[in-house]
Design a protein around this motif. Structure first.
Motif, PDB file in Angstrom:
ATOM      1  N   TYR A 205       0.832  -1.206   0.000  1.00 59.60           N
ATOM      2  CA  TYR A 205       0.000   0.000   0.000  1.00 59.60           C
ATOM      3  C   TYR A 205       0.864   1.252   0.000  1.00 59.60           C
ATOM      4  CZ  TYR A 205      -3.334   3.492   1.551  1.00 59.60           C
ATOM      5  OH  TYR A 205      -4.094   4.610   1.640  1.00 59.60           O
ATOM      6  N   PHE A 206       1.896   1.290   0.814  1.00 61.13           N
ATOM      7  CA  PHE A 206       2.727   2.480   0.902  1.00 61.13           C
ATOM      8  C   PHE A 206       3.786   2.538  -0.197  1.00 61.13           C
ATOM      9  CE2 PHE A 206       1.137   2.372   5.294  1.00 61.13           C
ATOM     10  CZ  PHE A 206       0.583   3.638   5.306  1.00 61.13           C
ATOM     11  N   ASN A 207       3.981   1.472  -0.902  1.00 66.81           N
ATOM     12  CA  ASN A 207       4.933   1.461  -2.001  1.00 66.81           C
ATOM     13  C   ASN A 207       4.323   1.997  -3.290  1.00 66.81           C
ATOM     14  OD1 ASN A 207       7.386   1.008  -3.162  1.00 66.81           O
ATOM     15  ND2 ASN A 207       6.963  -1.128  -3.633  1.00 66.81           N
ATOM     16  N   PHE A 208       3.016   2.008  -3.384  1.00 64.32           N
ATOM     17  CA  PHE A 208       2.321   2.455  -4.584  1.00 64.32           C
ATOM     18  C   PHE A 208       2.423   3.966  -4.721  1.00 64.32           C
ATOM     19  CE2 PHE A 208      -1.636   3.891  -6.624  1.00 64.32           C
ATOM     20  CZ  PHE A 208      -1.415   3.345  -7.873  1.00 64.32           C
ATOM     21  N   LEU A 209       2.832   4.434  -5.897  1.00 61.46           N
ATOM     22  CA  LEU A 209       2.949   5.863  -6.165  1.00 61.46           C
ATOM     23  C   LEU A 209       2.047   6.209  -7.338  1.00 61.46           C
ATOM     24  CD1 LEU A 209       4.495   8.376  -5.233  1.00 61.46           C
ATOM     25  CD2 LEU A 209       6.171   7.861  -6.976  1.00 61.46           C
ATOM     26  N   PRO A 210       0.978   6.964  -7.095  1.00 54.98           N
ATOM     27  CA  PRO A 210       0.061   7.299  -8.198  1.00 54.98           C
ATOM     28  C   PRO A 210       0.724   8.192  -9.243  1.00 54.98           C
ATOM     29  CG  PRO A 210      -0.937   7.772  -6.071  1.00 54.98           C
ATOM     30  CD  PRO A 210       0.500   7.456  -5.827  1.00 54.98           C
ATOM     31  N   GLU A 211       0.138   8.214 -10.420  1.00 52.99           N
ATOM     32  CA  GLU A 211       0.705   8.979 -11.529  1.00 52.99           C
ATOM     33  C   GLU A 211       0.647  10.484 -11.298  1.00 52.99           C
ATOM     34  OE1 GLU A 211       2.204   8.462 -14.534  1.00 52.99           O
ATOM     35  OE2 GLU A 211       2.530   6.434 -13.809  1.00 52.99           O
ATOM     36  N   PHE A 212      -0.420  10.980 -10.710  1.00 54.06           N
ATOM     37  CA  PHE A 212      -0.537  12.426 -10.575  1.00 54.06           C
ATOM     38  C   PHE A 212       0.407  12.990  -9.530  1.00 54.06           C
ATOM     39  CE2 PHE A 212      -3.059  12.084  -6.763  1.00 54.06           C
ATOM     40  CZ  PHE A 212      -3.812  10.941  -6.961  1.00 54.06           C
ATOM     41  N   PHE A 213       0.997  12.155  -8.676  1.00 52.68           N
ATOM     42  CA  PHE A 213       2.011  12.640  -7.753  1.00 52.68           C
ATOM     43  C   PHE A 213       3.407  12.550  -8.372  1.00 52.68           C
ATOM     44  CE2 PHE A 213      -0.964  11.439  -4.195  1.00 52.68           C
ATOM     45  CZ  PHE A 213      -1.305  12.750  -3.947  1.00 52.68           C
ATOM     46  N   SER A 214       3.620  11.581  -9.207  1.00 54.58           N
ATOM     47  CA  SER A 214       4.955  11.375  -9.759  1.00 54.58           C
ATOM     48  C   SER A 214       5.234  12.240 -10.990  1.00 54.58           C
ATOM     49  CB  SER A 214       5.166   9.905 -10.103  1.00 54.58           C
ATOM     50  OG  SER A 214       4.289   9.531 -11.129  1.00 54.58           O
ATOM     51  N   SER A 215       4.186  12.678 -11.687  1.00 55.04           N
ATOM     52  CA  SER A 215       4.420  13.477 -12.898  1.00 55.04           C
ATOM     53  C   SER A 215       4.651  14.936 -12.516  1.00 55.04           C
ATOM     54  CB  SER A 215       3.240  13.364 -13.848  1.00 55.04           C
ATOM     55  OG  SER A 215       2.103  13.924 -13.270  1.00 55.04           O
ATOM     56  N   LYS A 216       5.711  15.506 -13.034  1.00 52.31           N
ATOM     57  CA  LYS A 216       6.065  16.882 -12.721  1.00 52.31           C
ATOM     58  C   LYS A 216       5.538  17.867 -13.761  1.00 52.31           C
ATOM     59  CE  LYS A 216       9.442  15.967  -9.509  1.00 52.31           C
ATOM     60  NZ  LYS A 216       8.797  15.308  -8.456  1.00 52.31           N
TER      61      LYS A 216
ATOM     62  N   LEU B  48      -4.679  14.892 -17.186  1.00 48.59           N
ATOM     63  CA  LEU B  48      -4.740  13.446 -17.040  1.00 48.59           C
ATOM     64  C   LEU B  48      -5.712  12.813 -18.030  1.00 48.59           C
ATOM     65  CD1 LEU B  48      -4.685  13.094 -13.170  1.00 48.59           C
ATOM     66  CD2 LEU B  48      -2.836  12.699 -14.772  1.00 48.59           C
ATOM     67  N   VAL B  49      -6.783  13.522 -18.366  1.00 47.16           N
ATOM     68  CA  VAL B  49      -7.784  12.998 -19.281  1.00 47.16           C
ATOM     69  C   VAL B  49      -7.537  13.616 -20.653  1.00 47.16           C
ATOM     70  CG1 VAL B  49     -10.251  12.818 -19.764  1.00 47.16           C
ATOM     71  CG2 VAL B  49      -9.427  12.787 -17.415  1.00 47.16           C
ATOM     72  N   LYS B  50      -7.444  12.754 -21.649  1.00 42.73           N
ATOM     73  CA  LYS B  50      -7.222  13.251 -23.011  1.00 42.73           C
ATOM     74  C   LYS B  50      -8.540  13.238 -23.763  1.00 42.73           C
ATOM     75  CE  LYS B  50      -2.530  11.520 -23.120  1.00 42.73           C
ATOM     76  NZ  LYS B  50      -1.605  10.555 -23.687  1.00 42.73           N
ATOM     77  N   ASN B  51      -8.894  14.375 -24.298  1.00 43.06           N
ATOM     78  CA  ASN B  51     -10.124  14.487 -25.076  1.00 43.06           C
ATOM     79  C   ASN B  51      -9.793  14.351 -26.555  1.00 43.06           C
ATOM     80  OD1 ASN B  51     -11.710  14.903 -22.869  1.00 43.06           O
ATOM     81  ND2 ASN B  51     -11.520  17.124 -22.941  1.00 43.06           N
ATOM     82  N   HIS B  52     -10.447  13.413 -27.195  1.00 49.77           N
ATOM     83  CA  HIS B  52     -10.301  13.238 -28.635  1.00 49.77           C
ATOM     84  C   HIS B  52     -11.629  13.625 -29.279  1.00 49.77           C
ATOM     85  CE1 HIS B  52      -6.466  11.205 -28.310  1.00 49.77           C
ATOM     86  NE2 HIS B  52      -6.972  10.437 -27.358  1.00 49.77           N
ATOM     87  N   SER B  53     -11.608  14.723 -29.988  1.00 46.04           N
ATOM     88  CA  SER B  53     -12.832  15.128 -30.659  1.00 46.04           C
ATOM     89  C   SER B  53     -12.924  14.432 -32.009  1.00 46.04           C
ATOM     90  CB  SER B  53     -12.861  16.643 -30.846  1.00 46.04           C
ATOM     91  OG  SER B  53     -11.790  17.027 -31.666  1.00 46.04           O
TER      92      SER B  53
END
Length: 54
Positions: free
Chosen positions: A28-39, A44-49
């Motif tokens: 649990y404590f080893n998991f690092l989410p993407e929004f914390f690791s990305s500088k 985060l959400v890509k919109n494709h029209s």
């Protein structure tokens, strides 16, 4: 073949439960989410029209 005493069964149960909890806590404590690791400030959400032509 001798049987295990009830105290040994309890000790074995406590041992496996503690291993299970330790494994889960470390994962649990080893998991690092993407929004914390990305500088970068990329969304985060890509919109494709899509242009639909009926």
């Amino acid at each position: 073949m001798p049987q295990m005493s009830p105290m040994m069964w309890t000790l074995l149960f406590v041992f496996f439960i503690s291993l299970f909890l330790l494994f889960n806590i470390l994962n649990y404590f080893n998991f690092l989410p993407e929004f914390f690791s990305s500088k970068t400030s990329q969304p985060l959400v890509k919109n494709h029209s899509l242009n639909w032509k009926w």
